[in-house]
Design a protein around this motif. Structure first.
Motif, PDB file in Angstrom:
ATOM      1  N   ALA A   1      -3.268  -3.507 -11.021  1.00 59.55           N
ATOM      2  CA  ALA A   1      -3.514  -4.851 -11.197  1.00 59.55           C
ATOM      3  C   ALA A   1      -2.289  -5.849 -10.926  1.00 59.55           C
ATOM      4  N   ALA A   2      -0.924  -5.168 -11.356  1.00 58.09           N
ATOM      5  CA  ALA A   2       0.030  -5.859 -10.883  1.00 58.09           C
ATOM      6  C   ALA A   2       0.526  -6.068  -9.571  1.00 58.09           C
ATOM      7  N   VAL A   3       0.335  -4.792  -8.969  1.00 52.79           N
ATOM      8  CA  VAL A   3       0.476  -4.880  -7.351  1.00 52.79           C
ATOM      9  C   VAL A   3      -0.391  -5.763  -6.707  1.00 52.79           C
ATOM     10  N   VAL A   4      -1.742  -5.711  -7.021  1.00 45.80           N
ATOM     11  CA  VAL A   4      -2.629  -6.608  -6.349  1.00 45.80           C
ATOM     12  C   VAL A   4      -2.336  -8.235  -6.763  1.00 45.80           C
ATOM     13  N   ALA A   5      -1.820  -8.395  -7.867  1.00 45.58           N
ATOM     14  CA  ALA A   5      -1.567  -9.751  -8.320  1.00 45.58           C
ATOM     15  C   ALA A   5      -0.249 -10.286  -7.353  1.00 45.58           C
ATOM     16  N   ALA A   6       0.878  -9.375  -7.347  1.00 39.71           N
ATOM     17  CA  ALA A   6       1.912  -9.479  -6.592  1.00 39.71           C
ATOM     18  C   ALA A   6       1.533  -9.923  -4.776  1.00 39.71           C
ATOM     19  N   ILE A   7       0.498  -9.304  -4.431  1.00 44.42           N
ATOM     20  CA  ILE A   7       0.229  -9.457  -2.991  1.00 44.42           C
ATOM     21  C   ILE A   7      -0.393 -10.784  -2.958  1.00 44.42           C
ATOM     22  N   LYS A   8      -1.228 -11.179  -3.796  1.00 40.68           N
ATOM     23  CA  LYS A   8      -2.105 -12.391  -3.831  1.00 40.68           C
ATOM     24  C   LYS A   8      -0.918 -13.557  -3.907  1.00 40.68           C
ATOM     25  N   THR A   9      -0.082 -13.488  -5.057  1.00 42.64           N
ATOM     26  CA  THR A   9       0.909 -14.415  -5.145  1.00 42.64           C
ATOM     27  C   THR A   9       1.742 -14.745  -4.002  1.00 42.64           C
ATOM     28  N   SER A  10       2.062 -13.633  -3.332  1.00 45.43           N
ATOM     29  CA  SER A  10       2.961 -13.787  -2.094  1.00 45.43           C
ATOM     30  C   SER A  10       2.109 -14.400  -0.890  1.00 45.43           C
ATOM     31  N   GLY A  11       0.960 -14.742  -1.007  1.00 49.70           N
ATOM     32  CA  GLY A  11       0.209 -15.221   0.090  1.00 49.70           C
ATOM     33  C   GLY A  11      -0.062 -14.187   1.304  1.00 49.70           C
ATOM     34  N   ALA A  12       0.503 -12.889   1.254  1.00 49.13           N
ATOM     35  CA  ALA A  12       0.380 -12.127   2.330  1.00 49.13           C
ATOM     36  C   ALA A  12      -1.042 -12.003   2.720  1.00 49.13           C
TER      37      ALA A  12
ATOM     38  N   LEU B   1       4.366   4.624   3.896  1.00 50.57           N
ATOM     39  CA  LEU B   1       4.563   5.599   2.857  1.00 50.57           C
ATOM     40  C   LEU B   1       5.031   6.862   3.514  1.00 50.57           C
ATOM     41  N   PRO B   2       5.451   7.784   2.791  1.00 52.47           N
ATOM     42  CA  PRO B   2       5.936   9.150   3.390  1.00 52.47           C
ATOM     43  C   PRO B   2       4.720  10.124   3.705  1.00 52.47           C
ATOM     44  N   VAL B   3       4.962  10.872   4.841  1.00 49.14           N
ATOM     45  CA  VAL B   3       3.847  11.813   5.200  1.00 49.14           C
ATOM     46  C   VAL B   3       3.457  12.605   3.824  1.00 49.14           C
ATOM     47  N   GLY B   4       1.987  12.933   3.816  1.00 51.81           N
ATOM     48  CA  GLY B   4       1.694  13.557   2.485  1.00 51.81           C
ATOM     49  C   GLY B   4       1.249  12.954   1.344  1.00 51.81           C
ATOM     50  N   SER B   5       1.616  11.581   1.327  1.00 52.59           N
ATOM     51  CA  SER B   5       1.424  10.727   0.186  1.00 52.59           C
ATOM     52  C   SER B   5      -0.104  10.481   0.136  1.00 52.59           C
ATOM     53  N   GLU B   6      -1.123  11.355  -0.062  1.00 53.44           N
ATOM     54  CA  GLU B   6      -2.440  11.015  -0.184  1.00 53.44           C
ATOM     55  C   GLU B   6      -2.812  10.151  -1.096  1.00 53.44           C
ATOM     56  N   GLN B   7      -2.252  10.438  -2.367  1.00 55.39           N
ATOM     57  CA  GLN B   7      -2.960   9.564  -3.522  1.00 55.39           C
ATOM     58  C   GLN B   7      -2.157   8.111  -3.373  1.00 55.39           C
ATOM     59  N   ALA B   8      -0.880   7.970  -3.054  1.00 54.45           N
ATOM     60  CA  ALA B   8      -0.042   6.858  -2.910  1.00 54.45           C
ATOM     61  C   ALA B   8      -0.806   5.982  -1.663  1.00 54.45           C
ATOM     62  N   VAL B   9      -1.187   6.516  -0.798  1.00 52.31           N
ATOM     63  CA  VAL B   9      -1.693   5.850   0.412  1.00 52.31           C
ATOM     64  C   VAL B   9      -3.075   5.269  -0.093  1.00 52.31           C
ATOM     65  N   ARG B  10      -3.745   6.095  -0.802  1.00 50.95           N
ATOM     66  CA  ARG B  10      -5.242   5.689  -1.056  1.00 50.95           C
ATOM     67  C   ARG B  10      -5.027   4.494  -2.220  1.00 50.95           C
ATOM     68  N   PHE B  11      -3.908   4.570  -3.045  1.00 50.79           N
ATOM     69  CA  PHE B  11      -3.586   3.314  -4.002  1.00 50.79           C
ATOM     70  C   PHE B  11      -3.422   1.992  -3.365  1.00 50.79           C
ATOM     71  N   TYR B  12      -2.586   1.969  -2.227  1.00 53.48           N
ATOM     72  CA  TYR B  12      -2.270   1.015  -1.533  1.00 53.48           C
ATOM     73  C   TYR B  12      -3.430   0.323  -0.808  1.00 53.48           C
ATOM     74  N   ALA B  13      -4.203   1.306  -0.251  1.00 49.61           N
ATOM     75  CA  ALA B  13      -5.457   0.811   0.573  1.00 49.61           C
ATOM     76  C   ALA B  13      -6.536   0.174  -0.601  1.00 49.61           C
ATOM     77  N   GLY B  14      -6.611   0.788  -1.576  1.00 50.60           N
ATOM     78  CA  GLY B  14      -7.328   0.068  -2.735  1.00 50.60           C
ATOM     79  C   GLY B  14      -6.866  -1.235  -3.059  1.00 50.60           C
ATOM     80  N   CYS B  15      -5.495  -1.426  -3.081  1.00 51.47           N
ATOM     81  CA  CYS B  15      -5.001  -2.788  -3.550  1.00 51.47           C
ATOM     82  C   CYS B  15      -5.250  -3.880  -2.445  1.00 51.47           C
ATOM     83  N   ALA B  16      -5.233  -3.333  -1.189  1.00 52.90           N
ATOM     84  CA  ALA B  16      -5.453  -4.164  -0.023  1.00 52.90           C
ATOM     85  C   ALA B  16      -6.918  -4.681  -0.286  1.00 52.90           C
ATOM     86  N   LEU B  17      -7.874  -3.945  -0.408  1.00 58.34           N
ATOM     87  CA  LEU B  17      -9.143  -4.045  -0.811  1.00 58.34           C
ATOM     88  C   LEU B  17      -9.352  -5.266  -1.789  1.00 58.34           C
ATOM     89  N   LYS B  18      -8.541  -5.268  -2.899  1.00 61.43           N
ATOM     90  CA  LYS B  18      -8.767  -6.037  -4.046  1.00 61.43           C
ATOM     91  C   LYS B  18      -8.010  -7.350  -3.859  1.00 61.43           C
TER      92      LYS B  18
END
Length: 366
Positions: free
Chosen positions: A124-135, A142-159
């Motif tokens: 929620a905090a990451v999503v809020a920061a993205i929205k507030t920035s106007g991005a 992210l580094p190679v092999g960051s399976e969970q982290a990449v999916r996390f930010y993909a989910g944040c992009a959607l929200k």
């Protein structure tokens, strides 16, 4: 024109080269803009891109202005534009998850990550920061092999309702379920795994396509890569390489006349050589048969500064994502993904991908 506002996840060498490039070309004339595939896309030049939010986990970057953070350790890429004014954007603490390989704690601080003590944000905090920035676009570095982290930010992009560019070999755009989620939200996505401007993959693909067009039977090939940046150090953990190896191998297999047996093709990062820093060296060998079944082989050594080699491609990908947003196009951007990435949802030869990309830029296709 209004700037294209982006948020970056991972302020490493690639992000450093991207941001340096945005400022390097700011005062250039089109005829002097060496190294760009496109000076202008949809009315946007490289300097029309603006970073409005950034996430990292290293204590030397978190809390710093992003234009200071790009020069902090462990970044080690070439500095080709150092005269960059403060951005006014502070690097925020991101989520670590699986972004750091365990073995990296055994290396010097200058070569590895130092995780900040700042509390990690929730989604929620990451999503809020993205929205507030106007991005408008989230760029994943992210580094190679960051399976969970990449999916996390993909989910944040959607929200957050922003486009997503997946520069890493974690399969988001090329996974139907993820692709459908972006299509359902009418948000553009480009991926997966950025293909450098003139790197090992594009060179290997073009030679493989040349063999096919000239009637040469390709029998065996390898591509061995060494480097000294955090990416190569991170990839010493072989378990983090599964998707990277698939991505690089499939990029070549997809343009062979007949797919090679697994035992006859080997492509992937090979070793970490600290003093190479951000310089990547590729050793390429291709063996085949000419007219009359006469054998031949090619051996090649390619040396490139790894991160600047991808930055110009990322600049084009960002501008294509913006075009899609402005045109109301969501889901997979097939043409940009095929031209800019190693593991797109649909592979084309590079000649075909180039023509499709030009059609997309000029509004003839999605």
């Amino acid at each position: 024109m209004k700037p294209i506002k982006i948020v970056i996840a991972g302020i490493g060498n690639c992000a450093s080269s991207l941001i340096q490039g945005i400022h390097y070309y700011r005062d250039k004339d089109p005829e002097d803009a060496i190294g760009l595939m496109h000076w202008e896309i949809g009315g946007f030049t490289p300097s029309d891109i603006k970073v409005v939010a950034a996430f990292d986990v290293d204590q030397r970057k978190v809390g710093q202005d992003v234009h200071t953070a790009i020069f902090a350790k462990p970044n080690c890429t070439t500095v080709f534009c150092s005269d960059i004014p403060p951005s006014g954007v502070t690097v925020r603490m991101g989520r670590v998850l699986d972004g750091i390989a365990e073995h990296m704690v055994d290396y010097d601080d200058d070569a590895t990550f130092m995780v900040a003590e700042t509390p990690e944000p929730d989604e929620a905090a990451v999503v809020a920061a993205i929205k507030t920035s106007g991005a408008e676009v989230l760029v994943n570095y992210l580094p190679v092999g960051s399976e969970q982290a990449v999916r996390f930010y993909a989910g944040c992009a959607l929200k957050a309702g922003v486009a997503y560019i997946n520069n890493m070999p974690v399969f988001i755009a090329s996974t139907p379920e993820w692709a459908q989620r972006f299509a359902d939200k009418n948000l553009p996505i480009i991926g997966d795994d950025i293909k450098s401007q003139l790197g090992a993959t594009i060179t290997h693909r073009m030679l493989t396509d040349l063999f096919r067009k000239r009637g040469v039977k390709l029998e065996r090939t390898y591509q061995l890569n060494t480097g000294g940046n955090t990416d190569f150090l991170n990839m010493l953990s072989r378990k983090r390489l599964a998707s990277k190896k698939i991505s690089k191998t499939e990029a070549v297999q997809s343009v062979t006349e007949t797919r090679l047996q697994d035992k006859n093709i080997h492509i992937g990062p090979s070793d970490y050589v600290p003093w190479q820093k951000d310089n990547k060296v590729c050793f390429l060998r291709m063996e085949g048969k000419l007219f009359g079944d006469v054998p031949m082989h090619i051996e090649m050594r390619l040396s490139v500064e790894d991160s600047p080699n991808s930055a110009g491609v990322a600049i084009d990908a960002i501008r294509c994502a913006k075009l899609a947003l402005d045109r109301g196009i969501g889901g997979i951007l097939e043409a940009p993904s095929a031209y800019f990435c190693k593991h797109p949802p649909k592979q084309f030869t590079d000649d075909e991908a180039f023509r499709n990309l030009e059609d997309f830029i000029h509004g003839d296709t999605s």
